[in-house]
Design a protein around this motif. Structure first.
Motif, PDB file in Angstrom:
ATOM      1  N   ARG A 102      45.290  39.386  41.552  1.00  0.00           N
ATOM      2  CA  ARG A 102      44.846  40.745  41.244  1.00  0.00           C
ATOM      3  C   ARG A 102      45.210  41.703  42.380  1.00  0.00           C
ATOM      4  O   ARG A 102      45.685  42.812  42.134  1.00  0.00           O
ATOM      5  CB  ARG A 102      43.334  40.770  40.987  1.00  0.00           C
ATOM      6  CG  ARG A 102      42.937  40.081  39.699  1.00  0.00           C
ATOM      7  CD  ARG A 102      41.505  40.387  39.309  1.00  0.00           C
ATOM      8  NE  ARG A 102      40.540  40.092  40.346  1.00  0.00           N
ATOM      9  CZ  ARG A 102      39.775  39.014  40.389  1.00  0.00           C
ATOM     10  NH1 ARG A 102      39.864  38.108  39.443  1.00  0.00           N
ATOM     11  NH2 ARG A 102      38.908  38.847  41.359  1.00  0.00           N
ATOM     12  N   ARG A 103      45.002  41.271  43.624  1.00  0.00           N
ATOM     13  CA  ARG A 103      45.374  42.117  44.774  1.00  0.00           C
ATOM     14  C   ARG A 103      46.884  42.333  44.824  1.00  0.00           C
ATOM     15  O   ARG A 103      47.343  43.452  45.062  1.00  0.00           O
ATOM     16  CB  ARG A 103      44.897  41.480  46.078  1.00  0.00           C
ATOM     17  CG  ARG A 103      43.433  41.664  46.360  1.00  0.00           C
ATOM     18  CD  ARG A 103      43.084  41.246  47.782  1.00  0.00           C
ATOM     19  NE  ARG A 103      43.459  39.861  48.062  1.00  0.00           N
ATOM     20  CZ  ARG A 103      42.679  38.801  47.863  1.00  0.00           C
ATOM     21  NH1 ARG A 103      41.470  38.973  47.374  1.00  0.00           N
ATOM     22  NH2 ARG A 103      43.098  37.595  48.154  1.00  0.00           N
ATOM     23  N   ASP A 104      47.654  41.260  44.611  1.00  0.00           N
ATOM     24  CA  ASP A 104      49.112  41.372  44.696  1.00  0.00           C
ATOM     25  C   ASP A 104      49.683  42.282  43.612  1.00  0.00           C
ATOM     26  O   ASP A 104      50.542  43.117  43.883  1.00  0.00           O
ATOM     27  CB  ASP A 104      49.766  39.992  44.581  1.00  0.00           C
ATOM     28  CG  ASP A 104      49.526  39.118  45.790  1.00  0.00           C
ATOM     29  OD1 ASP A 104      49.095  39.651  46.835  1.00  0.00           O
ATOM     30  OD2 ASP A 104      49.759  37.899  45.687  1.00  0.00           O
ATOM     31  N   VAL A 105      49.198  42.122  42.382  1.00  0.00           N
ATOM     32  CA  VAL A 105      49.752  42.934  41.300  1.00  0.00           C
ATOM     33  C   VAL A 105      49.433  44.405  41.514  1.00  0.00           C
ATOM     34  O   VAL A 105      50.263  45.279  41.260  1.00  0.00           O
ATOM     35  CB  VAL A 105      49.289  42.431  39.911  1.00  0.00           C
ATOM     36  CG1 VAL A 105      47.847  42.785  39.622  1.00  0.00           C
ATOM     37  CG2 VAL A 105      50.187  42.961  38.815  1.00  0.00           C
ATOM     38  N   LEU A 106      48.246  44.719  42.050  1.00  0.00           N
ATOM     39  CA  LEU A 106      47.902  46.107  42.318  1.00  0.00           C
ATOM     40  C   LEU A 106      48.709  46.668  43.481  1.00  0.00           C
ATOM     41  O   LEU A 106      49.226  47.786  43.407  1.00  0.00           O
ATOM     42  CB  LEU A 106      46.410  46.248  42.602  1.00  0.00           C
ATOM     43  CG  LEU A 106      45.927  47.659  42.898  1.00  0.00           C
ATOM     44  CD1 LEU A 106      46.240  48.583  41.740  1.00  0.00           C
ATOM     45  CD2 LEU A 106      44.453  47.659  43.197  1.00  0.00           C
ATOM     46  N   ALA A 107      48.863  45.889  44.550  1.00  0.00           N
ATOM     47  CA  ALA A 107      49.638  46.352  45.701  1.00  0.00           C
ATOM     48  C   ALA A 107      51.094  46.613  45.312  1.00  0.00           C
ATOM     49  O   ALA A 107      51.680  47.622  45.707  1.00  0.00           O
ATOM     50  CB  ALA A 107      49.570  45.327  46.833  1.00  0.00           C
ATOM     51  N   LEU A 108      51.660  45.710  44.529  1.00  0.00           N
ATOM     52  CA  LEU A 108      53.047  45.902  44.088  1.00  0.00           C
ATOM     53  C   LEU A 108      53.164  47.089  43.136  1.00  0.00           C
ATOM     54  O   LEU A 108      54.132  47.851  43.199  1.00  0.00           O
ATOM     55  CB  LEU A 108      53.570  44.627  43.428  1.00  0.00           C
ATOM     56  CG  LEU A 108      53.794  43.447  44.380  1.00  0.00           C
ATOM     57  CD1 LEU A 108      54.059  42.168  43.599  1.00  0.00           C
ATOM     58  CD2 LEU A 108      54.943  43.746  45.332  1.00  0.00           C
ATOM     59  N   ALA A 109      52.184  47.258  42.249  1.00  0.00           N
ATOM     60  CA  ALA A 109      52.223  48.379  41.304  1.00  0.00           C
ATOM     61  C   ALA A 109      52.147  49.709  42.046  1.00  0.00           C
ATOM     62  O   ALA A 109      52.810  50.670  41.663  1.00  0.00           O
ATOM     63  CB  ALA A 109      51.078  48.262  40.307  1.00  0.00           C
ATOM     64  N   ARG A 110      51.356  49.771  43.118  1.00  0.00           N
ATOM     65  CA  ARG A 110      51.285  51.008  43.906  1.00  0.00           C
ATOM     66  C   ARG A 110      52.614  51.339  44.566  1.00  0.00           C
ATOM     67  O   ARG A 110      52.896  52.491  44.858  1.00  0.00           O
ATOM     68  CB  ARG A 110      50.196  50.889  44.962  1.00  0.00           C
ATOM     69  CG  ARG A 110      48.815  51.001  44.392  1.00  0.00           C
ATOM     70  CD  ARG A 110      47.773  50.907  45.458  1.00  0.00           C
ATOM     71  NE  ARG A 110      46.449  51.079  44.882  1.00  0.00           N
ATOM     72  CZ  ARG A 110      45.357  50.556  45.391  1.00  0.00           C
ATOM     73  NH1 ARG A 110      45.412  49.846  46.506  1.00  0.00           N
ATOM     74  NH2 ARG A 110      44.202  50.747  44.806  1.00  0.00           N
ATOM     75  N   GLN A 111      53.427  50.302  44.819  1.00  0.00           N
ATOM     76  CA  GLN A 111      54.757  50.501  45.397  1.00  0.00           C
ATOM     77  C   GLN A 111      55.810  50.716  44.310  1.00  0.00           C
ATOM     78  O   GLN A 111      56.985  50.891  44.610  1.00  0.00           O
ATOM     79  CB  GLN A 111      55.161  49.289  46.231  1.00  0.00           C
ATOM     80  CG  GLN A 111      54.265  49.022  47.407  1.00  0.00           C
ATOM     81  CD  GLN A 111      54.558  47.677  48.057  1.00  0.00           C
ATOM     82  OE1 GLN A 111      55.531  47.005  47.732  1.00  0.00           O
ATOM     83  NE2 GLN A 111      53.698  47.279  48.979  1.00  0.00           N
ATOM     84  N   GLY A 112      55.398  50.658  43.036  1.00  0.00           N
ATOM     85  CA  GLY A 112      56.328  50.833  41.929  1.00  0.00           C
ATOM     86  C   GLY A 112      57.108  49.571  41.599  1.00  0.00           C
ATOM     87  O   GLY A 112      58.138  49.635  40.935  1.00  0.00           O
ATOM     88  N   ARG A 113      56.603  48.431  42.053  1.00  0.00           N
ATOM     89  CA  ARG A 113      57.285  47.152  41.801  1.00  0.00           C
ATOM     90  C   ARG A 113      56.412  46.271  40.923  1.00  0.00           C
ATOM     91  O   ARG A 113      55.205  46.406  40.892  1.00  0.00           O
ATOM     92  CB  ARG A 113      57.575  46.456  43.123  1.00  0.00           C
ATOM     93  CG  ARG A 113      58.493  47.267  44.009  1.00  0.00           C
ATOM     94  CD  ARG A 113      58.695  46.736  45.409  1.00  0.00           C
ATOM     95  NE  ARG A 113      58.499  45.313  45.571  1.00  0.00           N
ATOM     96  CZ  ARG A 113      57.998  44.764  46.662  1.00  0.00           C
ATOM     97  NH1 ARG A 113      57.609  45.527  47.672  1.00  0.00           N
ATOM     98  NH2 ARG A 113      57.858  43.455  46.769  1.00  0.00           N
ATOM     99  N   ARG A 114      57.068  45.353  40.228  1.00  0.00           N
ATOM    100  CA  ARG A 114      56.363  44.433  39.344  1.00  0.00           C
ATOM    101  C   ARG A 114      56.063  43.129  40.062  1.00  0.00           C
ATOM    102  O   ARG A 114      56.816  42.699  40.917  1.00  0.00           O
ATOM    103  CB  ARG A 114      57.209  44.128  38.112  1.00  0.00           C
ATOM    104  CG  ARG A 114      57.416  45.329  37.220  1.00  0.00           C
ATOM    105  CD  ARG A 114      58.464  45.056  36.164  1.00  0.00           C
ATOM    106  NE  ARG A 114      58.057  44.039  35.218  1.00  0.00           N
ATOM    107  CZ  ARG A 114      57.460  44.288  34.062  1.00  0.00           C
ATOM    108  NH1 ARG A 114      57.191  45.528  33.731  1.00  0.00           N
ATOM    109  NH2 ARG A 114      57.143  43.325  33.247  1.00  0.00           N
ATOM    110  N   HIS A 115      54.974  42.506  39.679  1.00  0.00           N
ATOM    111  CA  HIS A 115      54.622  41.179  40.180  1.00  0.00           C
ATOM    112  C   HIS A 115      55.657  40.190  39.645  1.00  0.00           C
ATOM    113  O   HIS A 115      56.143  40.333  38.526  1.00  0.00           O
ATOM    114  CB  HIS A 115      53.221  40.813  39.674  1.00  0.00           C
ATOM    115  CG  HIS A 115      52.629  39.628  40.330  1.00  0.00           C
ATOM    116  ND1 HIS A 115      52.899  38.357  39.907  1.00  0.00           N
ATOM    117  CD2 HIS A 115      51.783  39.511  41.375  1.00  0.00           C
ATOM    118  CE1 HIS A 115      52.226  37.499  40.661  1.00  0.00           C
ATOM    119  NE2 HIS A 115      51.539  38.184  41.562  1.00  0.00           N
ATOM    120  N   PRO A 116      56.034  39.169  40.419  1.00  0.00           N
ATOM    121  CA  PRO A 116      57.059  38.226  39.944  1.00  0.00           C
ATOM    122  C   PRO A 116      56.619  37.398  38.733  1.00  0.00           C
ATOM    123  O   PRO A 116      57.466  36.961  37.951  1.00  0.00           O
ATOM    124  CB  PRO A 116      57.326  37.323  41.152  1.00  0.00           C
ATOM    125  CG  PRO A 116      56.278  37.622  42.148  1.00  0.00           C
ATOM    126  CD  PRO A 116      55.639  38.917  41.797  1.00  0.00           C
TER     127      PRO A 116
END
Length: 132
Positions: free
Chosen positions: A28-42
Motif C-alpha cells: 500500500r505504501r509503495d503503490v501510493l509513493a509510486l503513484a505520487r511520482q506518476g509511476r505504476r507499481h510493478p
C-alpha cells in the motif's frame, strides 16, 4: 476541481475496500509513493486493487467535489462562533467537524494519485469480490 470516480454499486465499493485492506502495508505504501511520482507499481494486481480502492473512496459526492482545503472551514467558523458565545458544547461539535474535514482531506490526498493511474485493461472488477 478534484478527481472523482465513476459511480459504483455499494457491493463493489465494499469489495474494493476489503481487497485494498488485505494488501500488505508495504504494498500500500509503495503503490501510493509510486503513484505520487506518476509511476505504476510493478505488480499489476496491486495496481488494480489500489485503483478500485481509490474509485470506491472518490465517489461523486459533494465532499469529493469541494476543494480539499475548504472542508475544515465550516468547523473553524463554528469554533469562532462557539468562542464568541462561550458555548463549549458547540466548540466540541466544531472540533469534530474540523477532524472530519481533515480526515476527508487526508483521504483525498492519499487516493487521488491512485485514481489518476490508468485503469488496468485486464481488470473488470475488484479482486476478492463479484460484480454487484
Amino acid at each position: 476541481m478534484s478527481a472523482t470516480a465513476p459511480e459504483l454499486p455499494a457491493q463493489r465499493r465494499a469489495a474494493a475496500i476489503r481487497a485494498y485492506r488485505t494488501l500488505p502495508a508495504a504494498d500500500r505504501r509503495d503503490v501510493l509513493a509510486l503513484a505520487r511520482q506518476g509511476r505504476r507499481h510493478p505488480d499489476e494486481r496491486v495496481v488494480a486493487v489500489a485503483w478500485w480502492y481509490a474509485a470506491s473512496v472518490l465517489q461523486p459526492r459533494w465532499w469529493n467535489r469541494v476543494p480539499a482545503g475548504l472542508l475544515p472551514v465550516p468547523g473553524l467558523l463554528v469554533l469562532c462562533v462557539a468562542f464568541a458565545v462561550d458555548a463549549w458544547p458547540l466548540a466540541v461539535v466544531s472540533l469534530l467537524m474540523i477532524g472530519a474535514g481533515l480526515n476527508l482531506v487526508w483521504q483525498r490526498l492519499s487516493t487521488e494519485p491512485l485514481l489518476r493511474l490508468a485503469r488496468p485493461a485486464e481488470v473488470a472488477e475488484p479482486a476478492g469480490g463479484s460484480a454487484g
